[in-house]
Scaffold this motif. Structure first.
Motif, mmCIF file in Angstrom:
data_model
loop_
_atom_site.group_PDB
_atom_site.id
_atom_site.type_symbol
_atom_site.label_atom_id
_atom_site.label_comp_id
_atom_site.label_asym_id
_atom_site.label_seq_id
_atom_site.Cartn_x
_atom_site.Cartn_y
_atom_site.Cartn_z
ATOM 1 N N ILE A 39 3.293 44.204 66.526
ATOM 2 C CA ILE A 39 2.417 45.651 66.439
ATOM 3 C C ILE A 39 1.296 45.579 66.134
ATOM 4 O O ILE A 39 0.153 46.461 66.865
ATOM 5 C CB ILE A 39 3.084 46.028 65.420
ATOM 6 C CG1 ILE A 39 5.320 46.667 65.846
ATOM 7 C CG2 ILE A 39 2.954 47.478 65.201
ATOM 8 C CD1 ILE A 39 5.100 47.638 66.646
ATOM 9 N N ASN A 59 12.484 44.260 66.821
ATOM 10 C CA ASN A 59 13.846 46.039 66.873
ATOM 11 C C ASN A 59 12.861 47.025 65.875
ATOM 12 O O ASN A 59 12.114 46.089 64.594
ATOM 13 C CB ASN A 59 15.226 45.647 66.388
ATOM 14 C CG ASN A 59 15.452 46.982 66.710
ATOM 15 O OD1 ASN A 59 15.612 48.182 67.253
ATOM 16 N ND2 ASN A 59 17.212 46.890 66.393
ATOM 17 N N SER A 60 12.643 48.189 65.470
ATOM 18 C CA SER A 60 11.880 49.293 65.542
ATOM 19 C C SER A 60 12.838 49.204 63.910
ATOM 20 O O SER A 60 13.625 49.827 63.730
ATOM 21 C CB SER A 60 11.826 50.096 65.875
ATOM 22 O OG SER A 60 10.984 51.295 65.298
ATOM 23 N N VAL A 68 10.503 55.725 66.396
ATOM 24 C CA VAL A 68 10.809 54.174 67.886
ATOM 25 C C VAL A 68 9.888 54.384 68.893
ATOM 26 O O VAL A 68 9.672 53.144 69.665
ATOM 27 C CB VAL A 68 12.337 54.422 67.332
ATOM 28 C CG1 VAL A 68 12.643 55.402 68.337
ATOM 29 C CG2 VAL A 68 13.257 52.952 67.845
ATOM 30 N N PHE A 71 6.827 52.451 68.293
ATOM 31 C CA PHE A 71 7.913 50.631 68.060
ATOM 32 C C PHE A 71 7.213 50.492 69.289
ATOM 33 O O PHE A 71 6.693 49.032 69.471
ATOM 34 C CB PHE A 71 8.504 50.446 67.607
ATOM 35 C CG PHE A 71 8.887 49.598 66.822
ATOM 36 C CD1 PHE A 71 8.277 48.288 66.008
ATOM 37 C CD2 PHE A 71 9.144 48.428 67.802
ATOM 38 C CE1 PHE A 71 8.578 46.981 65.805
ATOM 39 C CE2 PHE A 71 10.198 47.449 67.773
ATOM 40 C CZ PHE A 71 9.497 46.670 66.508
ATOM 41 N N SER A 75 4.244 47.326 70.713
ATOM 42 C CA SER A 75 5.150 45.934 70.976
ATOM 43 C C SER A 75 4.920 45.970 72.105
ATOM 44 O O SER A 75 4.247 44.016 72.672
ATOM 45 C CB SER A 75 6.398 46.522 70.170
ATOM 46 O OG SER A 75 6.754 44.783 70.333
ATOM 47 N N TYR A 106 16.791 57.110 70.501
ATOM 48 C CA TYR A 106 15.964 55.667 70.398
ATOM 49 C C TYR A 106 16.467 55.485 72.009
ATOM 50 O O TYR A 106 15.101 54.154 72.018
ATOM 51 C CB TYR A 106 16.691 54.742 69.552
ATOM 52 C CG TYR A 106 17.287 53.122 69.212
ATOM 53 C CD1 TYR A 106 17.036 52.752 68.723
ATOM 54 C CD2 TYR A 106 17.417 52.736 70.953
ATOM 55 C CE1 TYR A 106 16.303 50.943 68.071
ATOM 56 C CE2 TYR A 106 17.817 51.089 69.783
ATOM 57 C CZ TYR A 106 16.998 50.816 69.084
ATOM 58 O OH TYR A 106 16.819 49.328 69.150
#
Length: 250
Positions: A39, A59-60, A68, A71, A75, A106
């Motif tokens: 991040i 993973n978030s 999410v 993220f 990322s 998600y």
């Protein structure tokens, strides 16, 4: 060959790292606690220096829709840019079966992650997995209504984390597919039956009921929403073997 596993200390990551190291490969288990943050970008270029393969299992920390999505987009962009600069030859990412057929925040975020990978120009393989057997309790808890667990009457084919890690490691050592590999557990059955089997095994008295209006993590699902539609690579560990192993480990 140097392999970097992003999220290498998590459930799947730690198992994948162990398998690859047993195979004699140089493996870096990268995580924010170890000074590698996808991040902020902290430590990313240093970690990827000399790497031929990167496995993204990050993973978030939040499953809230906006968080999410941010993220996986942030990322993904940072990681893929660092991989391009490092000359990485194979990007492997763990995703989820049916994310493009099921509507929840998600899953939408994972779709965004996949699109970044597909357009990055880096050779890649996306491994789409069904739900993990390790998360059956969480699934039950998320669908609880008092003493009842309400689940949609759909098909379910959960897979053991050990099988996921073994397949991810195998894929990482193979040539990039520039496409998607779907994986699932060896047993397919109605959602309510598998969760009821789990609750009974752990002595949980809650009753599982089939409810056509019930949602899965907030999203509406149909009969085949959570299982592969076509060819899939199946794990070897069924429910009984997985439960035996999980009990022995506690």
């Amino acid at each position: 060959m140097k392999i970097v596993v992003i999220g290498g200390t998590g459930l799947i990551g730690s198992k994948t790292v162990a398998i690859l190291r047993q195979g004699g490969h140089e493996v870096l288990a990268a995580s924010p606690n170890g000074g590698v943050n996808t991040i902020t970008g902290e430590g990313l270029n240093e970690a990827l220096a000399g790497a031929q393969v990167v496995i993204d299992l990050a993973n978030s920390p939040s499953f809230e829709d906006k968080a999410v999505l941010e993220f996986f987009e942030t990322s993904g962009r940072n990681l893929l840019a660092a991989e391009a600069a490092a000359g990485v030859r194979h990007h492997v990412a763990l995703s989820i079966v049916a994310i493009d057929r099921t509507d929840n925040g998600y899953f939408r975020a994972k779709v965004a992650q996949e699109k970044l990978i597909e357009t990055s120009g880096i050779p890649y393989t996306i491994v789409r997995s069904t739900q993990f057997l390790e998360f059956l309790r969480g699934v039950a808890d998320s669908s609880a209504d008092g003493s009842l667990v309400r689940l949609p009457p759909i098909l379910f084919q959960p897979i053991a984390a050990d099988d996921v890690a073994a397949i991810v490691a195998d894929v990482a050592l193979a040539a990039p597919r520039s496409g998607i590999v779907e994986i699932a557990g060896p047993e397919r059955a109605p959602f309510n039956e598998i969760v009821a089997r789990y609750l009974k095994a752990v002595g949980d008295p809650r009753e599982v009921v089939s409810d056509p209006e019930a949602r899965y993590w907030g999203g509406r699902v149909e009969e085949h929403s959570l299982v592969p539609l076509g060819e899939a690579r199946l794990g070897r560990i069924g429910f009984d073997e997985w439960f035996r192993r999980s009990q022995a480990a506690t």
